[in-house]
Design a protein around this motif. Structure first.
Motif, PDB file in Angstrom:
ATOM      1  N   GLU A  98       0.854  -1.206   0.000  1.00  0.00           N
ATOM      2  CA  GLU A  98       0.000   0.000   0.000  1.00  0.00           C
ATOM      3  C   GLU A  98       0.885   1.249   0.000  1.00  0.00           C
ATOM      4  OE1 GLU A  98      -0.642  -2.679   2.219  1.00  0.00           O
ATOM      5  OE2 GLU A  98      -2.006  -3.304   0.609  1.00  0.00           O
ATOM      6  N   GLU A  99       1.887   1.221   0.864  1.00  0.00           N
ATOM      7  CA  GLU A  99       2.781   2.378   0.921  1.00  0.00           C
ATOM      8  C   GLU A  99       3.555   2.511  -0.396  1.00  0.00           C
ATOM      9  OE1 GLU A  99       6.469   4.340   3.459  1.00  0.00           O
ATOM     10  OE2 GLU A  99       5.861   2.298   3.970  1.00  0.00           O
ATOM     11  N   ALA A 100       3.954   1.374  -0.950  1.00  0.00           N
ATOM     12  CA  ALA A 100       4.693   1.392  -2.221  1.00  0.00           C
ATOM     13  C   ALA A 100       3.856   2.057  -3.312  1.00  0.00           C
ATOM     14  CB  ALA A 100       5.068  -0.034  -2.631  1.00  0.00           C
ATOM     15  N   LEU A 101       2.597   1.679  -3.382  1.00  0.00           N
ATOM     16  CA  LEU A 101       1.713   2.248  -4.407  1.00  0.00           C
ATOM     17  C   LEU A 101       1.487   3.746  -4.178  1.00  0.00           C
ATOM     18  CD1 LEU A 101      -1.166  -0.214  -5.235  1.00  0.00           C
ATOM     19  CD2 LEU A 101      -0.042   1.351  -6.837  1.00  0.00           C
ATOM     20  N   HIS A 102       1.339   4.090  -2.907  1.00  0.00           N
ATOM     21  CA  HIS A 102       1.134   5.505  -2.585  1.00  0.00           C
ATOM     22  C   HIS A 102       2.326   6.332  -3.084  1.00  0.00           C
ATOM     23  CE1 HIS A 102       0.004   9.096  -0.437  1.00  0.00           C
ATOM     24  NE2 HIS A 102       1.253   9.149   0.023  1.00  0.00           N
ATOM     25  N   ILE A 103       3.540   5.833  -2.806  1.00  0.00           N
ATOM     26  CA  ILE A 103       4.734   6.571  -3.239  1.00  0.00           C
ATOM     27  C   ILE A 103       4.873   6.535  -4.764  1.00  0.00           C
ATOM     28  CG2 ILE A 103       7.276   6.463  -3.212  1.00  0.00           C
ATOM     29  CD1 ILE A 103       7.031   5.928  -0.207  1.00  0.00           C
ATOM     30  N   ALA A 104       4.573   5.385  -5.333  1.00  0.00           N
ATOM     31  CA  ALA A 104       4.670   5.275  -6.804  1.00  0.00           C
ATOM     32  C   ALA A 104       3.798   6.332  -7.486  1.00  0.00           C
ATOM     33  CB  ALA A 104       4.274   3.877  -7.251  1.00  0.00           C
ATOM     34  N   ASN A 105       2.636   6.615  -6.881  1.00  0.00           N
ATOM     35  CA  ASN A 105       1.714   7.595  -7.477  1.00  0.00           C
ATOM     36  C   ASN A 105       1.995   9.034  -7.048  1.00  0.00           C
ATOM     37  OD1 ASN A 105       0.112   5.973  -9.125  1.00  0.00           O
ATOM     38  ND2 ASN A 105      -1.181   5.329  -7.399  1.00  0.00           N
ATOM     39  N   ASP A 106       2.957   9.221  -6.171  1.00  0.00           N
ATOM     40  CA  ASP A 106       3.193  10.536  -5.581  1.00  0.00           C
ATOM     41  C   ASP A 106       4.092  11.425  -6.458  1.00  0.00           C
ATOM     42  OD1 ASP A 106       3.368  12.598  -3.689  1.00  0.00           O
ATOM     43  OD2 ASP A 106       5.095  11.669  -2.685  1.00  0.00           O
ATOM     44  N   VAL A 107       3.842  11.459  -7.746  1.00  0.00           N
ATOM     45  CA  VAL A 107       4.583  12.330  -8.665  1.00  0.00           C
ATOM     46  C   VAL A 107       3.605  12.909  -9.685  1.00  0.00           C
ATOM     47  CG1 VAL A 107       6.867  11.205  -8.530  1.00  0.00           C
ATOM     48  CG2 VAL A 107       5.159  10.347 -10.144  1.00  0.00           C
ATOM     49  N   GLN A 108       4.056  13.937 -10.399  1.00  0.00           N
ATOM     50  CA  GLN A 108       3.158  14.562 -11.381  1.00  0.00           C
ATOM     51  C   GLN A 108       3.036  13.736 -12.664  1.00  0.00           C
ATOM     52  OE1 GLN A 108       4.697  18.111 -13.212  1.00  0.00           O
ATOM     53  NE2 GLN A 108       6.804  17.621 -12.682  1.00  0.00           N
ATOM     54  N   PHE A 109       4.001  12.825 -12.879  1.00  0.00           N
ATOM     55  CA  PHE A 109       4.013  12.068 -14.132  1.00  0.00           C
ATOM     56  C   PHE A 109       3.267  10.744 -14.010  1.00  0.00           C
ATOM     57  CE2 PHE A 109       8.049  14.542 -14.304  1.00  0.00           C
ATOM     58  CZ  PHE A 109       7.747  15.303 -15.426  1.00  0.00           C
ATOM     59  N   GLY A 110       2.955  10.135 -15.137  1.00  0.00           N
ATOM     60  CA  GLY A 110       2.282   8.829 -15.113  1.00  0.00           C
ATOM     61  C   GLY A 110       2.460   8.091 -16.418  1.00  0.00           C
ATOM     62  N   LEU A 111       3.729   7.887 -16.805  1.00  0.00           N
ATOM     63  CA  LEU A 111       3.941   7.233 -18.104  1.00  0.00           C
ATOM     64  C   LEU A 111       3.958   5.717 -17.962  1.00  0.00           C
ATOM     65  CD1 LEU A 111       4.279   7.524 -21.081  1.00  0.00           C
ATOM     66  CD2 LEU A 111       6.717   7.905 -20.772  1.00  0.00           C
ATOM     67  N   SER A 112       4.991   5.180 -17.302  1.00  0.00           N
ATOM     68  CA  SER A 112       5.144   3.733 -17.225  1.00  0.00           C
ATOM     69  C   SER A 112       5.433   3.349 -15.778  1.00  0.00           C
ATOM     70  CB  SER A 112       6.312   3.325 -18.129  1.00  0.00           C
ATOM     71  OG  SER A 112       6.523   1.939 -18.046  1.00  0.00           O
ATOM     72  N   ALA A 113       5.049   2.126 -15.400  1.00  0.00           N
ATOM     73  CA  ALA A 113       5.326   1.671 -14.034  1.00  0.00           C
ATOM     74  C   ALA A 113       5.393   0.162 -14.027  1.00  0.00           C
ATOM     75  CB  ALA A 113       4.220   2.137 -13.087  1.00  0.00           C
ATOM     76  N   SER A 114       6.295  -0.372 -13.205  1.00  0.00           N
ATOM     77  CA  SER A 114       6.323  -1.835 -13.131  1.00  0.00           C
ATOM     78  C   SER A 114       6.369  -2.320 -11.695  1.00  0.00           C
ATOM     79  CB  SER A 114       7.463  -2.405 -13.981  1.00  0.00           C
ATOM     80  OG  SER A 114       8.696  -2.141 -13.407  1.00  0.00           O
ATOM     81  N   ILE A 115       5.951  -3.570 -11.525  1.00  0.00           N
ATOM     82  CA  ILE A 115       5.995  -4.216 -10.212  1.00  0.00           C
ATOM     83  C   ILE A 115       6.573  -5.608 -10.380  1.00  0.00           C
ATOM     84  CG2 ILE A 115       3.639  -5.172 -10.339  1.00  0.00           C
ATOM     85  CD1 ILE A 115       3.386  -4.602  -7.303  1.00  0.00           C
TER      86      ILE A 115
END
Ligand code: NAP
Ligand code: MG
Length: 488
Positions: free
Chosen positions: A405-422
């Protein structure tokens, strides 16, 4: 001393002819692996040159749109064959001009060939639907028409693939094009346009004008005869393009920056995650819009992951991309190098801990190039500049978290949203990531960088104008829908 290996002067391409700029000025494109090597001279064009190119594109537009789209696709097959024939030379030019390794440059050029063939085939597909009308005996359907003249503004980091993934759909759907490539990679762009020339496209269908963004790019934004603008580059310039196009009612499409995260869960295959973090973060010297830059690791596996990552990073061979043993080349320009070094300094200043790298190479064989060490920081918190802003260099930041949950929160805590992996083996983590991660490209057990040309590509939030490129999504930008109602 200046090494003059290939000091050809490249011209603009207007109305099917290679022509010099009216300015009579050229600029040099240099090799970032050795700043004393000039790769070529390119035209420093003017508004007058741009006007001529737009005029040619406008005049040819009617002829071109009246060809059938399968016939337009036939030309793309020819361009693909020409690019394939010249693949080694073009890849070598790319490596010399912007630094990525020859293997990557060749892979990108092969991608260009595949994109051309894909869009050649798209010329055979349906462009509309029949929709039942409430009126009896009426026929209602949609069809699509080209926008007209399309302006293409492209960056230096994929100097073959990006111009092609914009030009190929533009022309197969009946538009004509004016390309303004990044100054950094104008020689490579000219080599690509030579393939369009060799394919025998009618003059004026594709035009190229090289020169500064402030003149030629801005000229495209403002030109009343350009009906659509497709842009890839930084968010600062992208916003300008969007505002300018909106102001005069032109269609626009923007693909911009990223600050792409990888999440490493405690149930991940750590070796796979390490490999993907290095490949996604440091290949092409971190200069991909989809490059991994934030590594968010669950605390139970943090130390083990970190040790594995460090031992692999130490093996990276940095050098001239033309050497077969080089894994990572230089930054593409001196200004890019300085940006990277300034972010490394910011990391220090903000109190992050430098685990690896952090410096420019001063050894004899690298000191004339823009080489920087692969760099890793830890003890990074999400509000630091190095965790928020796009660096566009070989810099990774490690962020330790308690849980997903914390990981996702931080992953989304930026202005950008291009690519993401887990990286995880837990289906619940995967589903939650697919649902909650704010990014246009979602990658599970795969590196953040990596796109397939037949699938839609683009970002969320500040990474994009929310449109998509490539695959069948491309038709949405490069055409307008007409809804037709016919009553006999
Ligand atoms: P950039 O500085 O924004 O330049 C992109 C293009 O815009 C270049 O052709 C540039 O010309 C031109 N330009 C500059 N100023 C302009 C102006 N005032 N008006 C119109 N055009 C202007 O970006 P870059 O440094 O080349 O590329 C790196 C950026 O691209 C990164 O932010 C990266 O994330 C992004 N990128 C995004 C994607 C994606 O698909 N999301 C893919 C690749 C790269 P000059 O060369 O003359 O400056
Ligand atoms: Mg260069």
């Amino acid at each position: 001393m200046t090494v003059k290996t290939e000091t050809k002067t490249y011209l603009n391409y207007i109305n099917g002819e290679w022509v010099p700029s009216s300015s009579q000025h050229v600029y040099e494109s240099i090799n970032p692996a050795n700043k004393n090597e000039i790769v070529g001279y390119v035209q420093k064009s003017t508004q007058e040159d741009l006007d001529r190119a737009v005029d040619a594109a406008k005049k040819t537009q009617l002829i071109w749109r009246n060809l059938s789209s399968p016939a337009r696709g036939e030309y793309l097959y020819k361009v693909a064959n020409s690019l394939e024939k010249n693949i080694d030379e073009i890849a070598e030019t790319m490596t010399k001009e912007m630094g990525k390794t020859f293997v990557e440059a060749k892979g990108e050029t092969a991608r260009g060939v595949a994109i051309l063939r894909y869009f050649a085939g798209e010329g055979m597909r349906k462009v509309g639907d029949v929709i039942p009308s409430t009126e009896s005996q009426a026929l209602m359907f949609t069809t699509r028409v080209p926008l007209g003249v399309v302006g293409v503004i492209s960056p230096w980091n994929f100097p073959v693939a990006i111009p092609i993934w914009k030009i190929a759909p533009a022309i197969v759907y009946g538009n004509t094009v004016v390309l303004k490539p990044a100054q950094e990679t104008s020689v490579t762009a000219a080599r690509v346009i030579e393939c369009f020339h060799e394919a025998g496209l009618p003059g004026g269908v594709v035009n190229m004008v090289t020169g500064p963004g402030s003149v030629i790019g801005q000229g495209i934004i403002d030109h009343p005869d350009i009906h659509g603008i497709t842009f890839t580059g930084s968010d600062q310039v992208g916003k300008r393009v969007g505002q300018g196009a909106l102001a005069r009612g032109a269609k626009y499409q923007l693909e911009m920056g990223g600050k792409n995260p990888v999440i490493v869960a405690e149930d991940a295959d750590l070796d796979l995650a390490v490999e993907a973090t290095i490949s996604g973060g440091l290949r092409s010297t971190g200069q991909k819009c989809t490059a991994t830059s934030r590594v968010i690791v669950q605390k139970t596996v943090y130390n083990e992951f970190k040790e594995k990552l460090l031992s692999k990073v130490k093996e990276i061979k940095v050098g001239n991309g033309l050497n077969s043993d080089t894994w990572m080349g230089p930054c593409s320009s001196e200004s890019q190098l300085n940006t990277v070094l300034s972010y490394i300094q910011k990391g220090w200043d903000e109190g992050a801990t430098l685990l690896h790298g952090g410096n420019r190479y001063e050894v004899e064989e690298l000191k004339n190039g823009f080489f920087v060490q692969p760099t890793i920081f830890e003890n990074v918190n999400s509000s630091m500049a190095i965790a928020q802003e796009e660096i566009f260099g070989p810099v990774l930041v490690l962020i330790k978290v308690e849980n997903i949950e914390e990981a996702l929160h931080i992953a989304n805590d930026v202005q950008f949203g291009l690519s993401a992996s887990i990286f995880t083996s837990n289906i619940g983590n995967m589903l939650s990531f697919i649902d909650n991660m704010e990014a246009g490209l979602i990658r599970i057990n795969a590196e953040s960088a990596g796109v397939e040309l037949q699938a839609p590509f683009g970002g969320m939030k500040q990474s994009s104008s929310h449109s998509r490129e490539q695959g069948q999504a491309a038709i949405e930008f490069f055409t307008s829908i007409k809804t037709v109602f016919v009553k006999p």
